[in-house]
Design a protein around this motif. Structure first.
Motif, PDB file in Angstrom:
ATOM      1  N   LYS A 111      52.806   6.480  45.913  1.00 58.45           N
ATOM      2  CA  LYS A 111      52.484   6.076  47.287  1.00 58.45           C
ATOM      3  C   LYS A 111      53.724   5.507  47.978  1.00 58.45           C
ATOM      4  O   LYS A 111      53.962   5.759  49.173  1.00 58.45           O
ATOM      5  N   ALA A 112      54.537   4.736  47.222  1.00 59.40           N
ATOM      6  CA  ALA A 112      55.743   4.139  47.804  1.00 59.40           C
ATOM      7  C   ALA A 112      56.748   5.208  48.215  1.00 59.40           C
ATOM      8  O   ALA A 112      57.439   5.058  49.237  1.00 59.40           O
ATOM      9  N   ILE A 118      58.428   8.543  54.980  1.00 59.79           N
ATOM     10  CA  ILE A 118      57.958   8.398  56.363  1.00 59.79           C
ATOM     11  C   ILE A 118      58.927   7.515  57.128  1.00 59.79           C
ATOM     12  O   ILE A 118      59.302   7.808  58.275  1.00 59.79           O
ATOM     13  N   GLY A 119      59.377   6.427  56.489  1.00 59.74           N
ATOM     14  CA  GLY A 119      60.355   5.549  57.132  1.00 59.74           C
ATOM     15  C   GLY A 119      61.662   6.261  57.421  1.00 59.74           C
ATOM     16  O   GLY A 119      62.244   6.105  58.506  1.00 59.74           O
ATOM     17  N   LEU A 120      62.144   7.065  56.484  1.00 59.69           N
ATOM     18  CA  LEU A 120      63.373   7.828  56.712  1.00 59.69           C
ATOM     19  C   LEU A 120      63.187   8.839  57.841  1.00 59.69           C
ATOM     20  O   LEU A 120      64.109   9.066  58.640  1.00 59.69           O
ATOM     21  N   THR A 144      45.406  14.242  60.201  1.00 55.92           N
ATOM     22  CA  THR A 144      45.862  15.170  59.170  1.00 55.92           C
ATOM     23  C   THR A 144      47.102  14.650  58.454  1.00 55.92           C
ATOM     24  O   THR A 144      47.220  14.776  57.225  1.00 55.92           O
ATOM     25  N   ILE A 145      48.029  14.053  59.207  1.00 53.90           N
ATOM     26  CA  ILE A 145      49.249  13.545  58.570  1.00 53.90           C
ATOM     27  C   ILE A 145      48.947  12.293  57.760  1.00 53.90           C
ATOM     28  O   ILE A 145      49.479  12.106  56.662  1.00 53.90           O
ATOM     29  N   LEU A 146      48.082  11.427  58.275  1.00 50.50           N
ATOM     30  CA  LEU A 146      47.667  10.264  57.486  1.00 50.50           C
ATOM     31  C   LEU A 146      46.976  10.704  56.196  1.00 50.50           C
ATOM     32  O   LEU A 146      47.149  10.092  55.138  1.00 50.50           O
ATOM     33  N   GLU A 147      46.198  11.774  56.281  1.00 52.17           N
ATOM     34  CA  GLU A 147      45.464  12.256  55.114  1.00 52.17           C
ATOM     35  C   GLU A 147      46.415  12.749  54.031  1.00 52.17           C
ATOM     36  O   GLU A 147      46.325  12.334  52.876  1.00 52.17           O
ATOM     37  N   VAL A 148      47.332  13.640  54.381  1.00 49.92           N
ATOM     38  CA  VAL A 148      48.233  14.180  53.361  1.00 49.92           C
ATOM     39  C   VAL A 148      49.202  13.116  52.858  1.00 49.92           C
ATOM     40  O   VAL A 148      49.647  13.171  51.705  1.00 49.92           O
ATOM     41  N   SER A 149      49.518  12.132  53.694  1.00 48.11           N
ATOM     42  CA  SER A 149      50.421  11.068  53.267  1.00 48.11           C
ATOM     43  C   SER A 149      49.728  10.065  52.359  1.00 48.11           C
ATOM     44  O   SER A 149      50.395   9.338  51.608  1.00 48.11           O
ATOM     45  N   GLU A 155      53.997  16.469  50.665  1.00 47.68           N
ATOM     46  CA  GLU A 155      54.139  16.884  52.061  1.00 47.68           C
ATOM     47  C   GLU A 155      55.028  15.943  52.889  1.00 47.68           C
ATOM     48  O   GLU A 155      55.862  16.399  53.675  1.00 47.68           O
ATOM     49  N   SER A 156      54.840  14.632  52.733  1.00 49.05           N
ATOM     50  CA  SER A 156      55.629  13.682  53.527  1.00 49.05           C
ATOM     51  C   SER A 156      57.114  13.820  53.234  1.00 49.05           C
ATOM     52  O   SER A 156      57.951  13.749  54.140  1.00 49.05           O
ATOM     53  N   VAL A 157      57.435  14.033  51.969  1.00 46.43           N
ATOM     54  CA  VAL A 157      58.831  14.199  51.580  1.00 46.43           C
ATOM     55  C   VAL A 157      59.369  15.523  52.120  1.00 46.43           C
ATOM     56  O   VAL A 157      60.489  15.597  52.640  1.00 46.43           O
ATOM     57  N   PHE A 158      58.564  16.573  52.028  1.00 42.43           N
ATOM     58  CA  PHE A 158      58.995  17.889  52.506  1.00 42.43           C
ATOM     59  C   PHE A 158      59.218  17.870  54.023  1.00 42.43           C
ATOM     60  O   PHE A 158      60.160  18.492  54.523  1.00 42.43           O
TER      61      PHE A 158
END
Length: 270
Positions: A111-112, A118-120, A144-149, A155-158
């Protein structure tokens, strides 16, 4: 003078935008952590567990191995372990590193990692859009973005890697210091591929970019892009060949079978 006053107003607006962006990031992080804490599944699915298992295997010194994908109930032993090839190794490596650096368990480390990237992404959006960064970044409040994150998914990293790729490509077009940005384009391409196999689309984008600059008679830039493309293809080829040696398939498992859609049907749907 008028110039100084305009600069002061601009600095104030940027400071205010930065504050809004920080508050937005804190709100997104708090929302994701709340969702994870109250959801019964803790936003884990089979894919999430395999990512975590690969990271745990790294922590325990087993290397990139997990249980058989088709026997998830089997315990992780030297007999039952198979190479982690169904996905690239980038995301579990990031989870492993986060766990080592922060002493978080693998679950929270995953999760971290999502929150970190997301911060980057927010910082990169700030660099691109300046005073309007918080408006653009507000897309991260979409369900949708909150869900995948919230899931332990890559996904968030990609998405961060994809934004880096597009930003570098844009800077090649608008900036004179093209060598640096072509290097960043190559690094972003490798990063995307190591996070998700679909990152191989960078190959097609670089082919089109090189052809475009050649058509514009900017042969030096076109050749530099081609060199970067060849380097990328070499890295991807070595990685996929390693998978083939370990698992008998370039991406670990057969993606298309007779029971699924044919390649032509998939192309038509796409």
């Amino acid at each position: 003078g008028p110039g100084g006053t305009a600069q002061t107003r601009g600095a104030i607006r940027q400071h205010r935008a930065d504050l809004f962006l920080l508050l937005l990031y804190m709100a997104v992080c708090a929302t994701i952590l709340l969702r994870v804490s109250v959801e019964e599944t803790r936003y884990l699915c089979p894919d999430s567990r395999y990512y975590m298992e690969a990271a745990t295997s790294l922590k325990n010194g087993y290397g990139f191995y997990i249980r058989d994908l088709y026997a998830p109930g089997v315990s992780l032993t030297t007999v039952d372990r198979i190479p982690f090839t169904a996905w690239p190794v980038g995301y579990p490596v990031l989870i492993y590193l986060m766990s080592e650096v922060t002493a978080l368990d693998v679950f929270w480390a995953g999760k971290a990692v999502n929150l970190l990237f997301i911060g980057l992404t927010f910082l990169l959006i700030r660099r691109i859009h300046g005073q309007y960064s918080y408006v653009i970044a507000s897309v991260y409040g979409a369900f949708t973005i909150l869900e995948v994150s919230s899931y332990t998914w890559s996904e968030s990293v990609f998405m961060f890697g994809l934004l880096c790729f597009v930003y570098a490509a844009t800077k090649i077009y608008t900036d004179q210091n093209r060598n640096k940005h072509i290097l960043w384009l190559l690094l972003a391409s490798v990063f995307m591929f190591l996070i998700r196999y679909i990152g191989i689309v960078a190959v097609g984008a670089m082919v089109l970019a090189s052809a475009r600059y050649w058509h514009r008679k900017e042969y030096k830039t076109s050749k530099q892009l081609m060199y970067a493309l060849l380097t990328l293809c070499l890295i991807i080829g070595v990685y996929l060949f390693r998978n083939y040696i370990l698992a008998g398939h370039p991406t670990g498992i057969v993606r298309l079978t007779k029971e699924m859609e044919s390649p032509a049907e998939i192309a038509l749907m796409a």
